[in-house]
Design a protein around this motif. Sequence first.
Motif, short mmCIF file in Angstrom:
data_model
loop_
_atom_site.label_atom_id
_atom_site.label_comp_id
_atom_site.label_asym_id
_atom_site.label_seq_id
_atom_site.Cartn_x
_atom_site.Cartn_y
_atom_site.Cartn_z
N PHE A 78 30.60 39.51 115.82
CA PHE A 78 31.66 40.34 115.23
C PHE A 78 33.04 39.97 115.78
CE2 PHE A 78 28.09 43.45 114.51
CZ PHE A 78 28.09 43.32 113.13
N SER A 79 33.10 39.59 117.05
CA SER A 79 34.38 39.17 117.63
C SER A 79 34.89 37.90 116.97
CB SER A 79 34.23 38.92 119.14
OG SER A 79 33.83 40.07 119.82
N TYR A 80 33.98 36.94 116.78
CA TYR A 80 34.42 35.65 116.27
C TYR A 80 34.85 35.73 114.80
CZ TYR A 80 35.05 30.67 116.60
OH TYR A 80 35.63 29.43 116.66
N LYS A 154 34.36 39.82 104.87
CA LYS A 154 33.73 38.64 105.48
C LYS A 154 32.36 38.99 106.07
CE LYS A 154 34.22 34.32 107.07
NZ LYS A 154 34.32 33.15 106.18
N ILE A 155 32.28 40.13 106.74
CA ILE A 155 31.00 40.55 107.31
C ILE A 155 29.96 40.75 106.22
CG2 ILE A 155 29.81 42.46 108.48
CD1 ILE A 155 32.31 42.82 110.21
N GLU A 156 30.38 41.36 105.12
CA GLU A 156 29.43 41.67 104.06
C GLU A 156 28.96 40.43 103.30
OE1 GLU A 156 31.41 44.87 102.03
OE2 GLU A 156 31.23 46.13 103.84
N LYS A 157 29.67 39.32 103.50
CA LYS A 157 29.19 38.05 102.93
C LYS A 157 28.06 37.45 103.77
CE LYS A 157 33.49 36.78 100.58
NZ LYS A 157 34.67 35.89 100.60
N GLN A 158 27.79 38.08 104.90
CA GLN A 158 26.70 37.69 105.79
C GLN A 158 26.75 36.21 106.19
OE1 GLN A 158 22.78 38.98 104.69
NE2 GLN A 158 23.31 41.10 105.07
N THR A 159 27.89 35.82 106.74
CA THR A 159 27.99 34.48 107.33
C THR A 159 26.88 34.32 108.36
OG1 THR A 159 30.39 34.56 107.09
CG2 THR A 159 29.50 32.89 108.56
N SER A 160 26.20 33.22 108.33
CA SER A 160 25.05 33.03 109.23
C SER A 160 25.50 32.90 110.68
CB SER A 160 24.25 31.79 108.84
OG SER A 160 25.00 30.62 109.12
N TRP A 161 24.62 33.30 111.59
CA TRP A 161 24.85 33.10 113.02
C TRP A 161 25.01 31.62 113.32
CZ3 TRP A 161 26.38 34.54 117.59
CH2 TRP A 161 25.95 33.85 118.73
N LYS A 162 24.22 30.79 112.67
CA LYS A 162 24.28 29.35 112.89
C LYS A 162 25.69 28.82 112.67
CE LYS A 162 22.18 24.97 111.41
NZ LYS A 162 21.21 24.34 110.49
N GLN A 163 26.34 29.30 111.60
CA GLN A 163 27.68 28.84 111.28
C GLN A 163 28.69 29.35 112.31
OE1 GLN A 163 28.82 29.55 107.21
NE2 GLN A 163 31.00 29.27 107.64
N ILE A 164 28.58 30.62 112.68
CA ILE A 164 29.49 31.19 113.68
C ILE A 164 29.30 30.50 115.02
CG2 ILE A 164 30.00 33.27 115.04
CD1 ILE A 164 31.11 33.44 112.22
N PHE A 165 28.05 30.30 115.41
CA PHE A 165 27.76 29.69 116.72
C PHE A 165 28.28 28.26 116.79
CE2 PHE A 165 25.11 27.23 119.62
CZ PHE A 165 25.33 27.94 120.79
N ARG A 166 28.20 27.53 115.70
CA ARG A 166 28.67 26.14 115.69
C ARG A 166 30.14 26.07 116.13
NH1 ARG A 166 28.97 24.24 109.90
NH2 ARG A 166 30.87 25.48 110.05
N ASP A 167 30.95 27.01 115.64
CA ASP A 167 32.37 27.03 116.01
C ASP A 167 32.58 27.61 117.41
OD1 ASP A 167 32.98 25.98 113.53
OD2 ASP A 167 33.42 27.93 112.62
N PHE A 168 31.83 28.67 117.71
CA PHE A 168 31.99 29.31 119.01
C PHE A 168 31.59 28.38 120.15
CE2 PHE A 168 30.31 31.95 122.52
CZ PHE A 168 31.49 32.58 122.88
N LYS A 169 30.62 27.54 119.91
CA LYS A 169 30.17 26.61 120.94
C LYS A 169 31.30 25.70 121.40
CE LYS A 169 26.53 23.23 121.90
NZ LYS A 169 25.36 22.48 121.34
N ILE A 170 32.14 25.28 120.47
CA ILE A 170 33.30 24.44 120.80
C ILE A 170 34.30 25.26 121.62
CG2 ILE A 170 35.24 23.13 119.86
CD1 ILE A 170 33.44 22.58 117.39
#
Length: 211
Positions: A78-80, A154-170
């Motif tokens: 949710f933060s990202y 944006k939340i209701e579009k249910q962006t996958s964790w995989k997609q969020i994590f890919r950016d957050f990892k950087i």
Amino acid sequence: MKIIKLQQVDSTHTYLKNYIKNLENFEPTCILTDYQTNGVGSRGNSWTGVKGNLFFSFVYKINNLPEDLPIQSCSIYFSYILKKILEESNSKVWIKWPNDFYIDDKKIGGTITTMTNNLLFCGIGINLINVSEEFGKLDIKIDVDKTLKNYFDKIEKQTSWKQIFRDFKIEFQNSKKFHVTIENEKKSLEDAVLNSDGSINIDNKKVFSLR
């Protein structure tokens, strides 16, 4: 998302939990204010700020969240998403693991998530104006109503964790020059390893969040 604006509240998080308890039929709801007097922060701390800042809490049913989202890492998720919304308006805000909003090297806000039965409650506070020398503030002016609309869309579009994590990892590399408190001990994140579920390995321990 139903949004209820309050002029003042002790805690948007506490108010929302009590509000949902009294509903006959559940609906996703957000409590919004620019002034809270006894906000709930990580590790039992408070996050009150001053009048003119942004405080909101919202609730979803857990089974309405992305299937691949590790429930323990909802704070990162949710933060990202909010970070990305602010970034689109040219903010340089970034997320320090696992749930703090930063501008440069100063904290400007944070996220807290709690679970009750099948419900996920999320509270976010962000400084829009100066609070103290210790903390920073958001580096852009925002239209709160528009920002929240974009956020919940944006939340209701249910962006996958995989997609969020890919950016957050950087972005996690930015956290490595900071410390966190784990089990009442201050620990450097310099050698911490971020796992794909949002947890970190630090001092041979797996840690999900600081709460």
